[in-house]
Design a protein around this motif. Structure first.
Motif, PDB file in Angstrom:
ATOM      1  N   TYR A   1       0.841  -1.201   0.000  1.00  0.00           N
ATOM      2  CA  TYR A   1       0.000   0.000   0.000  1.00  0.00           C
ATOM      3  C   TYR A   1       0.876   1.251   0.000  1.00  0.00           C
ATOM      4  CZ  TYR A   1      -3.811   3.150   1.329  1.00  0.00           C
ATOM      5  OH  TYR A   1      -4.740   4.162   1.353  1.00  0.00           O
ATOM      6  N   GLU A   2       1.860   1.273   0.882  1.00  0.00           N
ATOM      7  CA  GLU A   2       2.779   2.422   0.954  1.00  0.00           C
ATOM      8  C   GLU A   2       3.523   2.619  -0.367  1.00  0.00           C
ATOM      9  OE1 GLU A   2       5.421   1.920   4.295  1.00  0.00           O
ATOM     10  OE2 GLU A   2       3.732   1.610   5.662  1.00  0.00           O
ATOM     11  N   LEU A   3       3.955   1.519  -0.975  1.00  0.00           N
ATOM     12  CA  LEU A   3       4.650   1.591  -2.250  1.00  0.00           C
ATOM     13  C   LEU A   3       3.736   2.187  -3.318  1.00  0.00           C
ATOM     14  CD1 LEU A   3       7.105   0.935  -4.078  1.00  0.00           C
ATOM     15  CD2 LEU A   3       6.084  -1.347  -4.394  1.00  0.00           C
ATOM     16  N   GLY A   4       2.508   1.696  -3.369  1.00  0.00           N
ATOM     17  CA  GLY A   4       1.553   2.216  -4.349  1.00  0.00           C
ATOM     18  C   GLY A   4       1.364   3.714  -4.204  1.00  0.00           C
ATOM     19  N   LYS A   5       1.172   4.172  -2.982  1.00  0.00           N
ATOM     20  CA  LYS A   5       0.992   5.603  -2.744  1.00  0.00           C
ATOM     21  C   LYS A   5       2.239   6.382  -3.155  1.00  0.00           C
ATOM     22  CE  LYS A   5      -3.176   5.722  -1.115  1.00  0.00           C
ATOM     23  NZ  LYS A   5      -4.251   6.409  -1.812  1.00  0.00           N
ATOM     24  N   SER A   6       3.420   5.833  -2.858  1.00  0.00           N
ATOM     25  CA  SER A   6       4.658   6.546  -3.202  1.00  0.00           C
ATOM     26  C   SER A   6       4.877   6.626  -4.709  1.00  0.00           C
ATOM     27  CB  SER A   6       5.866   5.895  -2.527  1.00  0.00           C
ATOM     28  OG  SER A   6       6.204   4.671  -3.161  1.00  0.00           O
ATOM     29  N   LEU A   7       4.298   5.681  -5.454  1.00  0.00           N
ATOM     30  CA  LEU A   7       4.413   5.670  -6.915  1.00  0.00           C
ATOM     31  C   LEU A   7       3.268   6.417  -7.591  1.00  0.00           C
ATOM     32  CD1 LEU A   7       5.562   1.964  -7.468  1.00  0.00           C
ATOM     33  CD2 LEU A   7       6.980   4.032  -7.635  1.00  0.00           C
ATOM     34  N   GLY A   8       2.374   7.001  -6.794  1.00  0.00           N
ATOM     35  CA  GLY A   8       1.273   7.772  -7.348  1.00  0.00           C
ATOM     36  C   GLY A   8       0.119   6.929  -7.871  1.00  0.00           C
ATOM     37  N   ILE A   9       0.012   5.696  -7.406  1.00  0.00           N
ATOM     38  CA  ILE A   9      -1.057   4.810  -7.856  1.00  0.00           C
ATOM     39  C   ILE A   9      -2.292   5.048  -6.999  1.00  0.00           C
ATOM     40  CG2 ILE A   9      -1.758   2.384  -7.992  1.00  0.00           C
ATOM     41  CD1 ILE A   9       1.170   1.808  -8.812  1.00  0.00           C
ATOM     42  N   LYS A  10      -3.429   5.283  -7.671  1.00  0.00           N
ATOM     43  CA  LYS A  10      -4.683   5.476  -6.949  1.00  0.00           C
ATOM     44  C   LYS A  10      -5.152   4.124  -6.423  1.00  0.00           C
ATOM     45  CE  LYS A  10      -6.904   9.566  -8.597  1.00  0.00           C
ATOM     46  NZ  LYS A  10      -8.190  10.095  -9.032  1.00  0.00           N
ATOM     47  N   ILE A  11      -5.475   4.107  -5.146  1.00  0.00           N
ATOM     48  CA  ILE A  11      -5.953   2.881  -4.504  1.00  0.00           C
ATOM     49  C   ILE A  11      -7.318   3.162  -3.901  1.00  0.00           C
ATOM     50  CG2 ILE A  11      -5.542   1.220  -2.643  1.00  0.00           C
ATOM     51  CD1 ILE A  11      -2.514   1.744  -3.040  1.00  0.00           C
ATOM     52  N   ASP A  12      -8.292   2.348  -4.275  1.00  0.00           N
ATOM     53  CA  ASP A  12      -9.621   2.423  -3.677  1.00  0.00           C
ATOM     54  C   ASP A  12      -9.517   1.676  -2.345  1.00  0.00           C
ATOM     55  OD1 ASP A  12     -12.246   1.509  -2.865  1.00  0.00           O
ATOM     56  OD2 ASP A  12     -12.971   2.027  -4.868  1.00  0.00           O
TER      57      ASP A  12
END
Length: 149
Positions: free
Chosen positions: A116-127
């Motif tokens: 989750y943290e990685l996704g946010k750091s890469l700018g990936i939108k997560i629902d």
């Protein structure tokens, strides 16, 4: 496949390749998993085919969360000594101990958090709702698996 999820998948595949993964299969017939050539040299990520692209993005983030933990092997050994020892020795009796099962569950939880943290750091939108539902489904699968041991 939405443009957003397709773009996110591209970002993650590029990230995984930059981490050293040689193969990323998004159409795997089994359960999603990650492989290393040795204890922490990236090799392959397999993502289960029976999911939407959005869910595959989340599964790939989770698997990359495992990789984030193993980048620093010494830290991994300190946090998950029984899992590390089982992997280094080939398993055997260690993989049948309650402590091993509990450590594996703990590792799974952490891989979801780090993904989750990685996704946010890469700018990936997560629902967040969909992320949590998938995480809970996967974690429950591990609880059931280890509960039968």
């Amino acid at each position: 496949m939405s443009k957003q999820h397709k773009k996110s998948m591209g970002i993650l595949i590029e990230y995984a390749k930059n981490q050293g993964f040689k193969k990323i299969n998004l159409d795997f017939k089994g359960i999603s998993m990650i492989y290393w050539e040795d204890i922490n040299t990236p090799s392959e990520i397999l993502i289960e085919r029976n999911y939407t692209t959005e869910m595959k993005v989340y599964l790939l983030l989770h698997e990359l969360g495992h990789n984030e933990m193993r980048k620093d092997w010494d830290s991994f050994v300190n946090e998950y000594p029984m899992v590390a020892e089982a992997e280094l020795s080939g398993g055997g009796k260690l993989k049948r101990r309650i402590g091993f099962y509990v450590s594996c569950l703990d590792e799974e939880y952490k891989a979801w958090s780090l993904g989750y943290e990685l996704g946010k750091s890469l700018g990936i939108k997560i629902d967040d709702k969909k992320w949590t539902e998938l995480k809970n489904k996967c974690i429950m699968g591990y609880i059931r698996f280890f509960g039968k041991k």
